[in-house]
Design an enzyme around this catalytic site. Structure first.
Site, PDB file in Angstrom:
ATOM      1  N   PRO A 126       0.898  -1.494   0.112  1.00  0.00           N
ATOM      2  CA  PRO A 126       0.217  -0.051   0.097  1.00  0.00           C
ATOM      3  C   PRO A 126       0.786   1.372   0.121  1.00  0.00           C
ATOM      4  O   PRO A 126       1.794   1.293   0.747  1.00  0.00           O
ATOM      5  CB  PRO A 126      -0.745  -0.105   1.163  1.00  0.00           C
ATOM      6  CG  PRO A 126      -0.082  -1.146   2.184  1.00  0.00           C
ATOM      7  CD  PRO A 126       0.720  -1.911   1.199  1.00  0.00           C
ATOM      8  N   GLU A 127       0.218   2.172  -0.860  1.00  0.00           N
ATOM      9  CA  GLU A 127       1.077   3.571  -0.906  1.00  0.00           C
ATOM     10  C   GLU A 127       0.146   4.512  -0.430  1.00  0.00           C
ATOM     11  O   GLU A 127      -0.993   4.323   0.116  1.00  0.00           O
ATOM     12  CB  GLU A 127       1.546   3.990  -2.307  1.00  0.00           C
ATOM     13  CG  GLU A 127       2.670   2.659  -2.775  1.00  0.00           C
ATOM     14  CD  GLU A 127       3.176   3.054  -4.052  1.00  0.00           C
ATOM     15  OE1 GLU A 127       3.380   4.195  -4.501  1.00  0.00           O
ATOM     16  OE2 GLU A 127       3.446   1.979  -4.926  1.00  0.00           O
TER      17      GLU A 127
END
Ligand SMILES: [Zn+2]
Length: 280
Positions: free
Chosen positions: A2-3
């Site tokens: 996840p960013e």
């Protein structure tokens, strides 16, 4: 992994479900994730009300009514899953379960355990080592071409490596680095220190655009499941170059050219995708 947009979407989903809710029970199945959990972790959370959920970089910050902040990083594979039924049987790798006073539960699941959690007083948050070194938030007004150019000055790494360095700018990882460099027309192999002036302006505009579009996509995905249950933060998204080796990039006939479309290279052990025609 996840960013920023995924973590932002998770924070918004958690805010809708947790803000104003009391944690009636916290089940802790391990003493450690990537790092040891703080002493009396479950006991210190039990009975607390979540006042606000915020994000800094890729960190989730759940502010509690006793002035503490539950800090959570999802690492490579951490997931937060909202369930309507706190009595549901745990899945493998459900390391921590937060039960709320409305009978629901949020499960933290992490097969690889690169994620971690900590409890920090809100007053000490700014000085918390993992947060103190973070670069600017890319969607804040203060993130300008001049700010990025200053951070890149003298940097002898590739611009791709510089972009995923959380000290340069917070929240960007492999996917959004490739996408931003594509829209800015900059080669990921270019020396970071050469991204100055107009190039830095173009890159900041591209970063803000790709992140804002992904945050918006995440926001619309929230509408689908926040009333129901499910895993937070993942949504359908189309990439221009990421994971598209050999395909043509948007508005370019590179797939037909000798270069054979989007190219995948490995930089510092991580994949980078780019168009050799459009990115210099
Ligand atoms: Zn192309």
């Amino acid at each position: 992994m996840p960013e920023l947009p995924e973590v932002e979407t998770i924070c918004r989903g958690l805010a809708l479900r947790l803000e104003g809710r009391r944690l009636t029970r916290v089940v802790q199945r391990r003493r450690d994730l990537r790092f040891p959990l703080p002493d009396r972790f479950a006991a210190r959370l039990t009975g607390r009300t979540v006042t606000r959920v915020a994000r800094r970089g890729k960190f989730i910050l759940a502010h509690l009514d006793d002035g503490q902040v539950l800090l959570c990083h999802l690492g490579m594979s951490g997931r937060l899953i909202i369930g309507e039924d706190a009595t549901a049987r745990p899945e493998p790798h459900d390391h921590i379960v937060f039960e709320t006073d409305d009978g629901a539960a949020v499960r933290f699941n992490d097969a690889r355990r690169f994620g971690f959690m900590d409890l920090v007083p809100a007053t000490a948050l700014a000085a918390y080592p993992r947060l103190a070194g973070l670069g600017p938030e890319p969607l804040d007004d203060g993130f300008t071409g001049a700010v990025l150019a200053a951070a890149l000055r003298g940097k002898a790494t590739s611009i791709k490596a510089a972009l995923i360095d959380q000290r340069v700018v917070a929240g960007i990882g492999n996917i959004y680095a490739s996408e931003s460099l594509f829209w800015a027309g900059l080669s990921p192999r270019r020396l970071a220190r050469t991204v100055q002036g107009g190039r830095a302006e173009r890159l900041v505009a591209a970063i803000r655009r790709v992140l804002a579009e992904a945050v918006a996509a995440g926001g619309s995905s929230l509408r689908d499941y926040v009333q129901a249950t499910g895993e937070l933060g993942y949504f359908q998204h189309r990439w221009a170059v990421y994971d598209r080796a050999g395909a043509g990039c948007p508005g370019c006939d590179c797939a037909l050219a000798r270069t054979g479309g989007v190219r995948r290279i490995v930089q510092a052990g991580r994949s980078t995708f780019y168009c050799t025609r459009r990115q210099r």
